[in-house]
Design a protein around this motif. Structure first.
Motif, PDB file in Angstrom:
ATOM      1  N   THR A   1      -8.585   2.091   4.898  1.00  0.00           N
ATOM      2  CA  THR A   1      -7.857   3.344   4.736  1.00  0.00           C
ATOM      3  C   THR A   1      -6.905   3.594   5.897  1.00  0.00           C
ATOM      4  N   ILE A   2      -5.889   4.396   5.602  1.00  0.00           N
ATOM      5  CA  ILE A   2      -4.998   4.973   6.608  1.00  0.00           C
ATOM      6  C   ILE A   2      -5.110   6.478   6.429  1.00  0.00           C
ATOM      7  N   ILE A   3      -5.631   7.201   7.458  1.00  0.00           N
ATOM      8  CA  ILE A   3      -6.066   8.589   7.305  1.00  0.00           C
ATOM      9  C   ILE A   3      -7.112   8.592   6.187  1.00  0.00           C
ATOM     10  N   ASN A   4      -6.867   9.277   5.078  1.00  0.00           N
ATOM     11  CA  ASN A   4      -7.836   9.287   3.974  1.00  0.00           C
ATOM     12  C   ASN A   4      -7.371   8.458   2.784  1.00  0.00           C
ATOM     13  N   ALA A   5      -6.224   7.767   2.912  1.00  0.00           N
ATOM     14  CA  ALA A   5      -5.647   7.025   1.792  1.00  0.00           C
ATOM     15  C   ALA A   5      -6.116   5.573   1.824  1.00  0.00           C
ATOM     16  N   VAL A   6      -6.608   5.089   0.689  1.00  0.00           N
ATOM     17  CA  VAL A   6      -6.983   3.680   0.578  1.00  0.00           C
ATOM     18  C   VAL A   6      -5.705   2.863   0.446  1.00  0.00           C
ATOM     19  N   ASN A   7      -5.577   1.815   1.253  1.00  0.00           N
ATOM     20  CA  ASN A   7      -4.366   1.002   1.278  1.00  0.00           C
ATOM     21  C   ASN A   7      -4.059   0.391  -0.090  1.00  0.00           C
TER      22      ASN A   7
ATOM     23  N   LEU B   1      -0.980   5.811  -9.814  1.00  0.00           N
ATOM     24  CA  LEU B   1      -0.886   7.068 -10.554  1.00  0.00           C
ATOM     25  C   LEU B   1      -1.434   8.249  -9.768  1.00  0.00           C
ATOM     26  N   THR B   2      -2.566   8.058  -9.116  1.00  0.00           N
ATOM     27  CA  THR B   2      -3.188   9.081  -8.287  1.00  0.00           C
ATOM     28  C   THR B   2      -3.813   8.388  -7.081  1.00  0.00           C
ATOM     29  N   ALA B   3      -4.019   9.135  -6.007  1.00  0.00           N
ATOM     30  CA  ALA B   3      -4.549   8.550  -4.773  1.00  0.00           C
ATOM     31  C   ALA B   3      -6.012   8.159  -4.944  1.00  0.00           C
ATOM     32  N   SER B   4      -6.339   6.927  -4.572  1.00  0.00           N
ATOM     33  CA  SER B   4      -7.719   6.446  -4.636  1.00  0.00           C
ATOM     34  C   SER B   4      -8.492   6.912  -3.418  1.00  0.00           C
ATOM     35  N   GLN B   5      -9.794   7.119  -3.598  1.00  0.00           N
ATOM     36  CA  GLN B   5     -10.686   7.556  -2.532  1.00  0.00           C
ATOM     37  C   GLN B   5     -11.748   6.494  -2.281  1.00  0.00           C
ATOM     38  N   PRO B   6     -12.213   6.346  -1.052  1.00  0.00           N
ATOM     39  CA  PRO B   6     -13.353   5.452  -0.824  1.00  0.00           C
ATOM     40  C   PRO B   6     -14.541   5.882  -1.678  1.00  0.00           C
ATOM     41  N   GLY B   7     -15.266   4.902  -2.205  1.00  0.00           N
ATOM     42  CA  GLY B   7     -16.429   5.218  -3.029  1.00  0.00           C
ATOM     43  C   GLY B   7     -16.405   4.480  -4.346  1.00  0.00           C
ATOM     44  N   PRO B   8     -17.312   4.835  -5.261  1.00  0.00           N
ATOM     45  CA  PRO B   8     -17.452   4.101  -6.523  1.00  0.00           C
ATOM     46  C   PRO B   8     -16.186   4.147  -7.373  1.00  0.00           C
ATOM     47  N   ALA B   9     -15.905   3.030  -8.038  1.00  0.00           N
ATOM     48  CA  ALA B   9     -14.773   2.934  -8.954  1.00  0.00           C
ATOM     49  C   ALA B   9     -15.117   1.935 -10.043  1.00  0.00           C
ATOM     50  N   VAL B  10     -14.368   2.019 -11.129  1.00  0.00           N
ATOM     51  CA  VAL B  10     -14.531   1.103 -12.257  1.00  0.00           C
ATOM     52  C   VAL B  10     -13.191   0.436 -12.523  1.00  0.00           C
ATOM     53  N   VAL B  11     -13.206  -0.876 -12.763  1.00  0.00           N
ATOM     54  CA  VAL B  11     -12.015  -1.605 -13.161  1.00  0.00           C
ATOM     55  C   VAL B  11     -12.216  -2.080 -14.592  1.00  0.00           C
ATOM     56  N   ARG B  12     -11.253  -1.773 -15.448  1.00  0.00           N
ATOM     57  CA  ARG B  12     -11.287  -2.236 -16.835  1.00  0.00           C
ATOM     58  C   ARG B  12     -10.120  -3.189 -17.050  1.00  0.00           C
ATOM     59  N   THR B  13     -10.405  -4.363 -17.582  1.00  0.00           N
ATOM     60  CA  THR B  13      -9.373  -5.367 -17.819  1.00  0.00           C
ATOM     61  C   THR B  13      -9.251  -5.663 -19.309  1.00  0.00           C
TER      62      THR B  13
ATOM     63  N   ILE C   1      13.372   4.069  10.225  1.00  0.00           N
ATOM     64  CA  ILE C   1      14.523   4.853   9.782  1.00  0.00           C
ATOM     65  C   ILE C   1      14.546   6.212  10.486  1.00  0.00           C
ATOM     66  N   GLY C   2      13.381   6.625  11.000  1.00  0.00           N
ATOM     67  CA  GLY C   2      13.309   7.884  11.727  1.00  0.00           C
ATOM     68  C   GLY C   2      12.483   8.942  11.041  1.00  0.00           C
ATOM     69  N   LEU C   3      11.700   8.534  10.036  1.00  0.00           N
ATOM     70  CA  LEU C   3      10.829   9.457   9.312  1.00  0.00           C
ATOM     71  C   LEU C   3       9.389   9.221   9.733  1.00  0.00           C
ATOM     72  N   SER C   4       8.531  10.189   9.468  1.00  0.00           N
ATOM     73  CA  SER C   4       7.119  10.055   9.809  1.00  0.00           C
ATOM     74  C   SER C   4       6.282  10.568   8.651  1.00  0.00           C
ATOM     75  N   GLY C   5       4.992  10.332   8.733  1.00  0.00           N
ATOM     76  CA  GLY C   5       4.087  10.816   7.692  1.00  0.00           C
ATOM     77  C   GLY C   5       3.794   9.753   6.651  1.00  0.00           C
ATOM     78  N   TRP C   6       2.975  10.142   5.700  1.00  0.00           N
ATOM     79  CA  TRP C   6       2.493   9.239   4.647  1.00  0.00           C
ATOM     80  C   TRP C   6       3.654   8.836   3.747  1.00  0.00           C
ATOM     81  N   VAL C   7       3.695   7.544   3.375  1.00  0.00           N
ATOM     82  CA  VAL C   7       4.724   7.009   2.481  1.00  0.00           C
ATOM     83  C   VAL C   7       3.999   6.395   1.286  1.00  0.00           C
ATOM     84  N   PRO C   8       3.597   7.192   0.303  1.00  0.00           N
ATOM     85  CA  PRO C   8       2.791   6.677  -0.808  1.00  0.00           C
ATOM     86  C   PRO C   8       3.582   5.772  -1.751  1.00  0.00           C
TER      87      PRO C   8
END
Length: 286
Positions: free
Chosen positions: A42-48, A77-89, A222-229
């Motif tokens: 993660t970076i802060i609370n965002a999963v890479n 589509l939405t920010a992922s969080q650490p913890g359980p997840a399901v992958v469907r293929t 470029i001179g910006l800061s903060g999260w770049v999702p």
């Protein structure tokens, strides 16, 4: 090419490393996989996003008849969080040299409802079956020797929990792309670095999916800061990488309307272009 100066005394191997353990998926049923997304990427609370792409890439490698990702496109589509997840293929098409599949990563909200985090479409093949003929005008990025580059350990101590992924990477940034860290960004959308995994694991096609999204964002220079999702990320894997550290070069030519593109090239120790990517990312202006 030089080895990482901080390479561990005992190197992890492909299949037995932190990266492999943290991207491992457990098949619950055909096309359904469980995973516990690690907070270590993660970076802060965002999963890479590159780590997440490797998770989906591993599930598709298990479900499709071909082993290696050739091209994989992900919409975040939405920010992922650490913890359980399901992958469907789902297998879309199977051919002699390529097979195509799609995958989704889902988590549950506080009400127990499924929330789709990422949707991927990918084509897989066998990198070892490709011909050796290469005709290219591309050249490896000019990066100073590793001992002349700088990593997170060379800067001030980070805030606890601010960038857990940094502990899992061997990252040595080109000083000419580090103006942002000194409060003097160059204004150029460029980032270049030597890249590896901190435990010494060599690279394979799945770790290339991480490499294209593991450097600091070009928005910083470029001179910006903060999260770049990331909004969308497409990766082309061109070859199985040779042993040794990778060189990663990322450029942005156009920021407009609060979005920018990042074009990445990944070169191996044999001076081969082993992966390319383009992503669209959102930036915070003002």
């Amino acid at each position: 090419m030089p080895e990482a100066a901080s390479a561990p005394a005992t190197r992890a191997t492909i299949g037995d490393s932190e990266f492999d353990r943290d991207t491992a998926v457990a098949r619950r049923a055909p096309g359904v996989y469980d995973i516990d997304l690690s907070a270590g990427w993660t970076i802060i609370n965002a999963v890479n996003g590159g780590y997440l792409l490797a998770v989906l890439g591993r599930a598709l490698a298990d479900s499709l008849p071909h082993p290696d990702p050739f091209t994989i496109s992900a919409h975040y589509l939405t920010a992922s969080q650490p913890g359980p997840a399901v992958v469907r293929t789902e297998t879309v098409r199977t051919g002699r040299t390529l097979s195509t599949g799609q995958a989704s990563l889902l988590q549950y909200d506080e009400q127990g409802r499924e929330v789709e985090r990422i949707r991927v479409l990918a084509s897989y093949g066998d990198l070892d079956s490709l011909p050796d003929d290469v005709r290219t005008t591309a050249r490896p990025p000019a990066i100073p020797p590793m001992e002349q580059c700088f990593g997170p350990e060379d800067g001030p101590a980070p805030v606890d929990g601010s960038s857990a992924i940094a502990d899992r990477l061997m990252l040595k940034l080109d000083p000419s792309t580090l103006g942002w860290a000194l409060g003097q960004p160059s204004g150029k959308g460029e980032m270049r670095a030597w890249f590896g995994l901190a435990d010494g694991r060599e690279h394979d096609p799945l770790s290339l999916l991480l490499a294209v999204d593991a450097l600091p964002p070009t928005a910083f220079e470029i001179g910006l800061s903060g999260w770049v999702p990331t909004v969308e990320l497409t990766v082309h894997v061109r070859s199985r990488p040779a042993p040794g550290p990778l060189r990663v070069s990322i450029t942005t030519r156009n920021l407009a309307g609060g979005f920018l593109e990042e074009d990445a090239e990944v070169w191996d120790s044999a001076d081969r272009l082993v992966a390319q990517s383009r992503q669209l990312a959102r930036v915070r202006l003002g």
